[in-house]
Motif scaffolding. Structure first.
Motif, short mmCIF file in Angstrom:
data_model
loop_
_atom_site.label_atom_id
_atom_site.label_comp_id
_atom_site.label_asym_id
_atom_site.label_seq_id
_atom_site.Cartn_x
_atom_site.Cartn_y
_atom_site.Cartn_z
N UNK A 148 -0.11 -5.86 15.29
CA UNK A 148 -1.05 -6.76 15.29
C UNK A 148 -2.40 -6.50 14.31
N UNK A 149 -2.91 -5.24 14.67
CA UNK A 149 -4.11 -4.55 13.74
C UNK A 149 -3.61 -4.66 12.06
N UNK A 150 -2.53 -3.92 12.20
CA UNK A 150 -1.78 -3.78 10.86
C UNK A 150 -1.71 -4.94 10.03
N UNK A 151 -1.25 -5.92 10.81
CA UNK A 151 -1.18 -7.41 9.96
C UNK A 151 -2.18 -8.05 9.31
N UNK A 152 -3.37 -7.71 10.39
CA UNK A 152 -4.74 -8.06 10.15
C UNK A 152 -5.25 -7.49 8.86
N UNK A 153 -5.22 -6.05 8.85
CA UNK A 153 -5.68 -5.18 7.90
C UNK A 153 -4.92 -5.19 6.37
N UNK A 232 2.18 1.66 10.87
CA UNK A 232 0.79 2.49 10.38
C UNK A 232 1.08 3.14 9.44
N UNK A 233 2.04 3.99 9.34
CA UNK A 233 2.23 5.01 8.13
C UNK A 233 2.59 3.98 6.86
N UNK A 234 3.36 3.08 6.93
CA UNK A 234 3.57 2.40 5.90
C UNK A 234 2.10 1.63 5.17
N UNK A 235 1.44 1.34 6.23
CA UNK A 235 -0.02 0.96 5.71
C UNK A 235 -0.63 2.02 4.62
N UNK A 343 8.27 7.16 1.93
CA UNK A 343 7.61 8.71 2.11
C UNK A 343 7.88 9.53 0.84
N UNK A 344 9.01 9.77 0.53
CA UNK A 344 9.39 10.39 -0.64
C UNK A 344 8.78 9.90 -1.86
N UNK A 345 8.65 8.81 -2.18
CA UNK A 345 8.32 8.06 -3.43
C UNK A 345 6.68 8.45 -3.29
#
Length: 350
Positions: A148-153, A232-235, A343-345
């Motif tokens: 939810x929040x990450x979609x908005x951000x 979250x981490x992907x963001x 993450x490696x990238x």
């Protein structure tokens, strides 16, 4: 209201030729088509006067004149507008694509009203509740659940950077979007759970006042969330020139994922005529299986937990009721791509 209740029970992604799910993933030129505009007109009908939308509605459904009239009569009813299950930010992405393709000002105006809704819904501390206007109960929590929040951000970040198809947004709103994601980042970093002084990952929702991991529905206990934390981490990975605090947050979360992956197990669907659905979801032993992570994980130990509608923690998927086993994804390969590729990238850069 009976009509609206019926509409809310429909799946977001039906299998029809022009389902709402499919409409969101078309080639650019399609958004200028009559069909794309028909669906966009539906999106406008479903938008409420406060700028937000209800959830779990197939926007691509063909509506009768009577249904359209019913929707118009409900526009002033704002209770229930939400960012849960992709609501509001998904409709806004669609409207931006159709506006870019057609230039029809009504799509632009509706989009800007929706952005104003999202900006107004944000808490002063940077988090977003699940519903706005505020709905009492767990809906008030800072909500990462279901992205939810990450979609908005993610949407606001694209606006702040003047990315297409959002480059029609005026400078004032772009500035507000930038400020909103900066505050959002602060609360993301503040809510990352510490265990024995070490950063781990996040709960699906956090108390809006003290930031502690919070309970939602009976089967959504305070815990560490494999699914939501991956998002979250992907963001965070996409932040340009990340601060040392952001880097530490990412690396700590990745370390937790590495330490708590489940290997040697596999999730499979099996036929089972003893159930109405005719199938079941089970976890089996498989030497080549994994990595898997729990949707919910014990905060102290990091081990997956399984909770049915009785709210009691079980240790295995098979221990909870079949209705929850097939209706909710308790264990999956949530962070696999994050660990193997994303993450490696990122680490090569920083």
């Amino acid at each position: 209201m009976a009509f609206l209740a019926g509409m809310l029970q429909q799946s977001v992604a039906q299998e029809g030729e022009n389902s709402w799910e499919k409409a969101q993933h078309q080639d650019g030129e399609w958004y200028a088509s009559a069909e794309a505009q028909r669906i966009a007109d539906n999106v406008l009908l479903y938008q409420h006067d406060n700028g937000g939308w209800y959830k779990n509605i197939d926007m691509a459904d063909k509506l009768t004149s009577a249904e359209k009239d019913s929707l118009r009569s409900l526009k002033s009813k704002s209770v229930g507008t939400t960012i849960d299950n992709g609501a509001t930010h998904t409709q806004l992405r669609y409207l931006a694509k159709v506006y870019e393709a057609t230039g029809r000002k009504e799509y632009k105006e509706a989009f800007l009203e929706g952005i104003d809704y999202l900006l107004k819904a944000q808490y002063d501390n940077g988090g977003w509740p699940q519903f706005y206007p505020i709905r009492e109960g767990y809906y008030e929590h800072i909500t990462y659940n279901d992205g939810a929040m990450i979609g908005v951000m993610e949407l606001l970040r694209n606006i702040s950077k003047n990315n297409k198809p959002y480059n029609f947004v005026n400078a004032g709103r772009r500035k507000k979007a930038k400020e909103a994601i900066e505050k959002g980042l602060e609360v993301i970093l503040a809510t990352q759970v510490k265990v024995d002084g070490k950063l781990t990952i996040w709960c699906a929702q956090h108390d809006k006042d003290d930031y502690s991991p919070a309970k939602a529905r009976a089967y959504e206990l305070p815990s560490l969330s494999g699914k939501e934390s991956t998002g979250i981490v992907e963001y965070l990975l996409k932040i340009e020139n990340p601060s040392e605090e952001v880097k530490r947050s990412i690396r700590s979360a990745v370390k937790w994922f590495e330490a708590h992956k489940v290997m040697g197990e596999k999730v499979v669907w099996v036929k089972d005529t003893s159930y109405v659905e005719g199938y079941d979801r089970v976890v089996i032993k498989d030497d080549a299986g994994g990595p898997l992570w729990g949707r919910f994980n014990d905060i102290k130990t990091g081990t997956p937990i399984f909770v049915g509608r009785d709210g009691i923690i079980k240790q295995h998927l098979a221990d909870i009721e079949q209705e929850r086993r097939v209706g909710y994804n308790y264990i999956d390969n949530y962070a696999e791509d994050l660990l193997k590729r994303e993450y490696p990238e990122w680490e090569k850069k920083y």
